[in-house]
Design an enzyme around this catalytic site. Structure first.
Site, PDB file in Angstrom:
ATOM      1  N   LYS A   1       6.926  -1.216   9.137  1.00 54.54           N
ATOM      2  CA  LYS A   1       5.676   0.150   8.678  1.00 54.54           C
ATOM      3  C   LYS A   1       4.221  -0.534   8.556  1.00 54.54           C
ATOM      4  CE  LYS A   1       3.558   1.975   4.841  1.00 54.54           C
ATOM      5  NZ  LYS A   1       2.693   2.404   5.553  1.00 54.54           N
TER       6      LYS A   1
ATOM      7  N   GLU B   1       1.084 -11.580   1.504  1.00 50.89           N
ATOM      8  CA  GLU B   1      -0.063 -12.328   1.854  1.00 50.89           C
ATOM      9  C   GLU B   1      -0.969 -11.230   0.595  1.00 50.89           C
ATOM     10  OE1 GLU B   1      -0.478 -14.607   3.093  1.00 50.89           O
ATOM     11  OE2 GLU B   1       1.286 -15.300   3.664  1.00 50.89           O
TER      12      GLU B   1
ATOM     13  N   CYS C   1      -8.974 -10.692   4.122  1.00 53.98           N
ATOM     14  CA  CYS C   1      -8.349 -11.207   2.852  1.00 53.98           C
ATOM     15  C   CYS C   1      -9.057 -12.327   2.753  1.00 53.98           C
ATOM     16  CB  CYS C   1      -7.042 -11.176   2.610  1.00 53.98           C
ATOM     17  SG  CYS C   1      -5.804 -11.826   4.682  1.00 53.98           S
TER      18      CYS C   1
ATOM     19  N   GLU D   1     -12.913  -8.742  -5.406  1.00 56.35           N
ATOM     20  CA  GLU D   1     -12.269  -8.524  -4.127  1.00 56.35           C
ATOM     21  C   GLU D   1     -12.829  -7.185  -3.362  1.00 56.35           C
ATOM     22  OE1 GLU D   1      -8.736  -8.279  -1.942  1.00 56.35           O
ATOM     23  OE2 GLU D   1      -8.745  -9.422  -0.663  1.00 56.35           O
TER      24      GLU D   1
HETATM   25  P1  NDP Z   1      -2.551  -1.466   0.074  1.00 57.40           P
HETATM   26  O1  NDP Z   1      -1.793  -2.827  -0.680  1.00 57.40           O
HETATM   27  O2  NDP Z   1      -2.425  -0.163  -0.772  1.00 57.40           O
HETATM   28  O3  NDP Z   1      -1.377  -1.412   0.971  1.00 57.40           O
HETATM   29  C1  NDP Z   1      -1.073  -2.079   1.763  1.00 57.40           C
HETATM   30  C2  NDP Z   1       0.527  -1.706   3.063  1.00 57.40           C
HETATM   31  O4  NDP Z   1       1.564  -1.442   2.158  1.00 57.40           O
HETATM   32  C3  NDP Z   1      -0.097  -0.154   3.424  1.00 57.40           C
HETATM   33  O5  NDP Z   1       0.850  -0.108   4.790  1.00 57.40           O
HETATM   34  C4  NDP Z   1       0.622   0.512   2.603  1.00 57.40           C
HETATM   35  O6  NDP Z   1       1.549   1.818   2.894  1.00 57.40           O
HETATM   36  C5  NDP Z   1       2.116  -0.077   1.621  1.00 57.40           C
HETATM   37  N1  NDP Z   1       2.086   0.440   0.241  1.00 57.40           N
HETATM   38  C6  NDP Z   1       1.136   0.811  -0.227  1.00 57.40           C
HETATM   39  N2  NDP Z   1       2.016   1.180  -1.679  1.00 57.40           N
HETATM   40  C7  NDP Z   1       3.480   0.513  -1.266  1.00 57.40           C
HETATM   41  C8  NDP Z   1       4.524   0.980  -2.178  1.00 57.40           C
HETATM   42  N3  NDP Z   1       4.403   1.314  -3.131  1.00 57.40           N
HETATM   43  N4  NDP Z   1       5.079  -0.354  -1.503  1.00 57.40           N
HETATM   44  C9  NDP Z   1       6.018  -0.228  -0.310  1.00 57.40           C
HETATM   45  N5  NDP Z   1       4.059  -0.382   0.269  1.00 57.40           N
HETATM   46  C10 NDP Z   1       2.840  -0.100  -0.589  1.00 57.40           C
HETATM   47  O7  NDP Z   1      -3.498  -1.797   0.598  1.00 57.40           O
HETATM   48  P2  NDP Z   1      -4.540  -0.450   0.635  1.00 57.40           P
HETATM   49  O8  NDP Z   1      -4.583  -0.239   1.397  1.00 57.40           O
HETATM   50  O9  NDP Z   1      -4.770   0.500  -0.485  1.00 57.40           O
HETATM   51  O10 NDP Z   1      -5.814  -1.519   0.188  1.00 57.40           O
HETATM   52  C11 NDP Z   1      -6.481  -1.261  -1.068  1.00 57.40           C
HETATM   53  C12 NDP Z   1      -6.999  -2.774  -1.133  1.00 57.40           C
HETATM   54  O11 NDP Z   1      -6.544  -3.714  -0.826  1.00 57.40           O
HETATM   55  C13 NDP Z   1      -8.113  -3.381  -0.493  1.00 57.40           C
HETATM   56  O12 NDP Z   1      -9.547  -2.894  -0.543  1.00 57.40           O
HETATM   57  C14 NDP Z   1      -8.428  -4.598  -0.699  1.00 57.40           C
HETATM   58  O13 NDP Z   1      -8.709  -5.383  -1.728  1.00 57.40           O
HETATM   59  C15 NDP Z   1      -6.941  -4.849  -0.896  1.00 57.40           C
HETATM   60  N6  NDP Z   1      -6.485  -5.635   0.937  1.00 57.40           N
HETATM   61  C16 NDP Z   1      -6.004  -6.805   0.785  1.00 57.40           C
HETATM   62  C17 NDP Z   1      -5.746  -6.501   2.204  1.00 57.40           C
HETATM   63  C18 NDP Z   1      -5.527  -8.211   2.239  1.00 57.40           C
HETATM   64  O14 NDP Z   1      -5.101  -8.343   3.606  1.00 57.40           O
HETATM   65  N7  NDP Z   1      -4.891  -9.601   1.299  1.00 57.40           N
HETATM   66  C19 NDP Z   1      -4.868  -5.958   3.329  1.00 57.40           C
HETATM   67  C20 NDP Z   1      -5.252  -5.096   2.590  1.00 57.40           C
HETATM   68  C21 NDP Z   1      -5.788  -4.475   1.514  1.00 57.40           C
HETATM   69  P3  NDP Z   1      -0.031   2.906   2.810  1.00 57.40           P
HETATM   70  O15 NDP Z   1      -0.699   3.265   4.055  1.00 57.40           O
HETATM   71  O16 NDP Z   1       0.390   4.255   3.307  1.00 57.40           O
HETATM   72  O17 NDP Z   1      -0.864   3.229   1.969  1.00 57.40           O
END
Ligand code: NDP
Length: 450
Positions: free
Chosen positions: A151, A226, A260, A352
């Site tokens: 996904k 991660e 990250c 973060e």
């Molecule tokens: P999320 O953790 O919400 O999203 C990451 C992935 O998980 C996306 O594909 C998202 O789908 C999916 N997801 C969201 N909710 C669920 C769920 N309940 N069950 C399964 N999968 C789910 O990150 P965000 O994109 O909202 O970013 C928010 C914050 O997270 C950022 O500002 C940052 O601080 C942190 N972040 C950290 C990352 C890293 O590399 N460590 C990467 C991205 C974000 P969908 O696209 O539909 O939301």
């Protein structure tokens, strides 16, 4: 789902979002393809992955252009990211023929271990590095004989969808690698609850990661997480200050800080603080935030208007030391920004930010540096700068983090394990052992006594 160009705010493409029924059918197809895929001879599986790698290589420019358009990555970074998928596929193409078990001496017979694939693996990818993070999950999982449903983030599905097409072109059988675009709360959540998905590989926020972990517990499902980071860049007075300051902007502003591993806290030894800040200022001001399709761009826009508002909320009311520049007008632009922390309680010091914002704080001595670096719930990455070898070893061992670089700002390489400690994650990706994390060790005793 409308996919927007973050540099302009315009619509790049519209992608249908999968619902529960489409997700279930993708998982069923992956389950159906598993038995045949695990039985493909190791050399043949390796050949298919190498073929996949060369087809990705032929499409690096196309994939990079898609990433610039949907994620606002600089063209230089986007080419590197597409090349990383190719390299990771090639690297793990070596794994099928090397998944050796052990023969263990036991009385009365022969004992052998096998590394059996798990079945269907669900990979959930965030928007910040759509291609590399996808590859770090699907390449070792496929190499170990699993089938994969993936996904992509709602904001950035295009490169993952193209990679799945290239996989089919390379000869991967139908159902072996399927990309299912849609909402996290629908598609991602179904990976967690569907019993045929035997492992979830999640990269994203710590908050969602905790929910995934709790959900997987229901079925004792394997999980790799991660998550977020608040990594420290520790600069000792005895270091090459010019080099440390010159590389500090890229260490945090690469990908507009949406990384990250971003070194978003700079700790500088007090005796070198003024000199370091004087060197940092021109480096930040020279960091080129511009149209990401320009070859000269070092930084593009943020991913969305929402992300920009979130980043801004950390800077409002904070002490800005200096900042670089960003284009005006359409798009989700934010300039590289340096904040001085008033205390370790500052929100921008603790949370973060996930944007081009770095907080700076002085420290007194080695013990103080380690204490401040570890004063966080995160532990993903970090750097330290010193010419004292003993200190480099001591501090590297004492900082609670999964991946660290000494006298360098980069620490993620596909040859080496990557992942976090504390609330930055669970498990490791990349490195030579990654395929094993997509297998279970089976132990079989053969009686040899008559
Ligand atoms: P999320 O953790 O919400 O999203 C990451 C992935 O998980 C996306 O594909 C998202 O789908 C999916 N997801 C969201 N909710 C669920 C769920 N309940 N069950 C399964 N999968 C789910 O990150 P965000 O994109 O909202 O970013 C928010 C914050 O997270 C950022 O500002 C940052 O601080 C942190 N972040 C950290 C990352 C890293 O590399 N460590 C990467 C991205 C974000 P969908 O696209 O539909 O939301």
């Amino acid at each position: 789902m409308d996919v927007l160009n973050p540099a302009t705010g315009g619509v790049v493409a519209t992608v249908p979002a999968s619902g529960l029924a489409e997700t279930d059918s993708a998982i069923e197809r992956a389950r159906g393809a598993f038995d045949a895929w695990r039985s493909v001879a190791p050399g043949e599986r390796a050949r298919l992955l190498r073929r996949f790698a060369s087809i990705v290589d032929e499409h690096v420019e196309e994939l990079a252009a898609l990433e610039v358009a949907q994620a606002g990555h600089t063209i230089g970074n986007a080419r590197w990211e597409a090349g990383n998928v190719r390299d990771v596929l090639n690297y793990y193409a070596g794994a099928p023929e090397r998944l050796s078990g052990r023969q263990i001496p036991v009385p009365g017979g022969l004992d052998v271990t096998f590394h059996e694939p798990l079945g269907v693996v669900g990979v959930i990818v965030p928007w910040n590095f759509p291609m590399p993070i996808a590859g770090w999950g699907f390449a070792p999982a496929l190499a170990a004989g699993n089938t994969v449903v993936l996904k992509p983030a709602e904001l950035t599905p295009l490169t993952a969808l193209r990679l799945a097409e290239l996989g089919l072109d390379a000869g991967l059988p139908e159902g072996v690698f399927t990309v299912v675009p849609g909402k996290g709360s629908v598609v991602g959540q179904r990976f967690v609850t569907h019993p045929a998905v035997r492992k979830v590989c999640f990269t994203g926020s710590t908050e969602v990661g905790k929910q995934i972990m709790a959900g997987c517990a229901e079925q004792v499902k394997r999980v790799t997480l991660e998550l977020g980071g608040k990594s420290a860049n520790i600069v000792f007075a005895d270091s090459d200050l010019e080099l440390a300051a010159a590389s500090a902007p890229a260490a945090v502003y690469d990908n507009a800080g949406q990384d990250c591993c971003a070194r978003s806290r700079i700790l500088v030894q007090r005796s070198a603080y003024d000199r370091f800040m004087a060197l940092l200022e021109p480096a930040v001001k020279a960091f080129r935030c511009e149209d990401p399709s320009l070859e000269t761009a070092q930084m593009g826009p943020l991913i969305s208007a929402g992300q920009r508002a979130s980043v801004e909320s950390y800077v409002d009311g904070a002490e800005v030391a200096f900042r670089g520049s960003a284009p005006d007008g359409d798009g989700f632009w934010y300039p590289p920004t340096v904040l001085t922390a008033r205390s370790t309680g500052d929100r921008h010091w603790r949370e973060e930010v996930f944007g081009p914002v770095v907080s700076v704080l002085p420290f007194e001595d080695e013990a103080d540096a380690v204490r401040l670096a570890n004063d966080t719930e995160y532990g993903l990455s970090g750097s330290l700068w010193t010419r004292d070898l003993g200190r480099a070893i001591r501090v590297a061992r004492a900082v609670e983090t999964g991946t660290l670089s000494v006298n360098s700002h980069s620490s993620v390489r596909y040859w080496t394990p990557f992942g976090g400690v504390k609330q930055s994650g669970l498990g490791r990706e990349l490195g030579p052992d990654a395929p094993l994390a997509f297998t279970e060790t089976k132990n079989v005793f053969f009686r040899t006594e008559e």
